[in-house]
Write a protein that holds these residues in place. Sequence first.
Motif, short mmCIF file in Angstrom:
data_model
loop_
_atom_site.label_atom_id
_atom_site.label_comp_id
_atom_site.label_asym_id
_atom_site.label_seq_id
_atom_site.Cartn_x
_atom_site.Cartn_y
_atom_site.Cartn_z
N GLU A 57 0.83 -1.21 0.00
CA GLU A 57 0.00 0.00 0.00
C GLU A 57 0.86 1.26 0.00
O GLU A 57 0.55 2.24 -0.65
CB GLU A 57 -0.94 0.01 1.21
N VAL A 58 1.96 1.23 0.75
CA VAL A 58 2.87 2.38 0.80
C VAL A 58 3.52 2.60 -0.56
O VAL A 58 3.55 3.71 -1.08
CB VAL A 58 3.95 2.19 1.89
N LEU A 59 4.04 1.54 -1.15
CA LEU A 59 4.68 1.66 -2.46
C LEU A 59 3.70 2.16 -3.51
O LEU A 59 4.02 3.03 -4.32
CB LEU A 59 5.29 0.33 -2.88
N ARG A 60 2.49 1.63 -3.50
CA ARG A 60 1.48 2.06 -4.48
C ARG A 60 1.12 3.53 -4.28
O ARG A 60 1.00 4.29 -5.24
CB ARG A 60 0.25 1.17 -4.35
N TYR A 61 0.96 3.95 -3.03
CA TYR A 61 0.65 5.35 -2.73
C TYR A 61 1.77 6.27 -3.21
O TYR A 61 1.52 7.27 -3.89
CB TYR A 61 0.42 5.53 -1.23
N LEU A 62 3.01 5.94 -2.88
CA LEU A 62 4.13 6.81 -3.23
C LEU A 62 4.36 6.87 -4.75
O LEU A 62 4.60 7.95 -5.30
CB LEU A 62 5.41 6.35 -2.52
N LEU A 63 4.26 5.73 -5.42
CA LEU A 63 4.46 5.73 -6.88
C LEU A 63 3.33 6.45 -7.61
O LEU A 63 3.57 7.17 -8.58
CB LEU A 63 4.61 4.30 -7.39
N SER A 64 2.11 6.29 -7.15
CA SER A 64 0.99 6.99 -7.80
C SER A 64 1.09 8.49 -7.54
O SER A 64 0.75 9.30 -8.40
CB SER A 64 -0.36 6.45 -7.34
N ASN A 65 1.58 8.87 -6.37
CA ASN A 65 1.78 10.28 -6.07
C ASN A 65 2.86 10.89 -6.96
O ASN A 65 2.70 11.99 -7.48
CB ASN A 65 2.13 10.45 -4.59
N ALA A 66 3.95 10.16 -7.16
CA ALA A 66 5.02 10.63 -8.04
C ALA A 66 4.50 10.79 -9.47
O ALA A 66 4.80 11.78 -10.15
CB ALA A 66 6.18 9.65 -8.01
N ARG A 67 3.74 9.82 -9.91
CA ARG A 67 3.19 9.88 -11.28
C ARG A 67 2.23 11.05 -11.45
O ARG A 67 2.22 11.71 -12.48
CB ARG A 67 2.48 8.55 -11.57
#
Length: 94
Positions: free
Chosen positions: A65-75
């Motif tokens: 969940e953390v990785l998905r949140y951070l990567l989607s935020n970067a995108r």
Amino acid sequence: MKFKEQLKLLASVSCAYFWRKSHASNNVLDGLNMFDGTDGYYFHTGSRGQHSVWDSRLFNYGSWEVLRYLLSNARLWLEEYKFDGYRFDGVLYL
């Protein structure tokens, strides 16, 4: 003019986003801390999840969940606001 529109006007200017994803707000009112009623959804639990110098929470990078949140935020910042790059803060704590 809305914030998003103001940022899009700057699209012709090279712009880097100062991204602080090594830690997050300790405040439960304006951040992800206690998002689901626990302190361990996005962050490490206990003292491992606390950064005493910054008075903030430390992300649990082992969580999907953390990785998905951070990567989607970067995108989002790259695609929606057309930022050219990132400046990462607190890399030693990632």
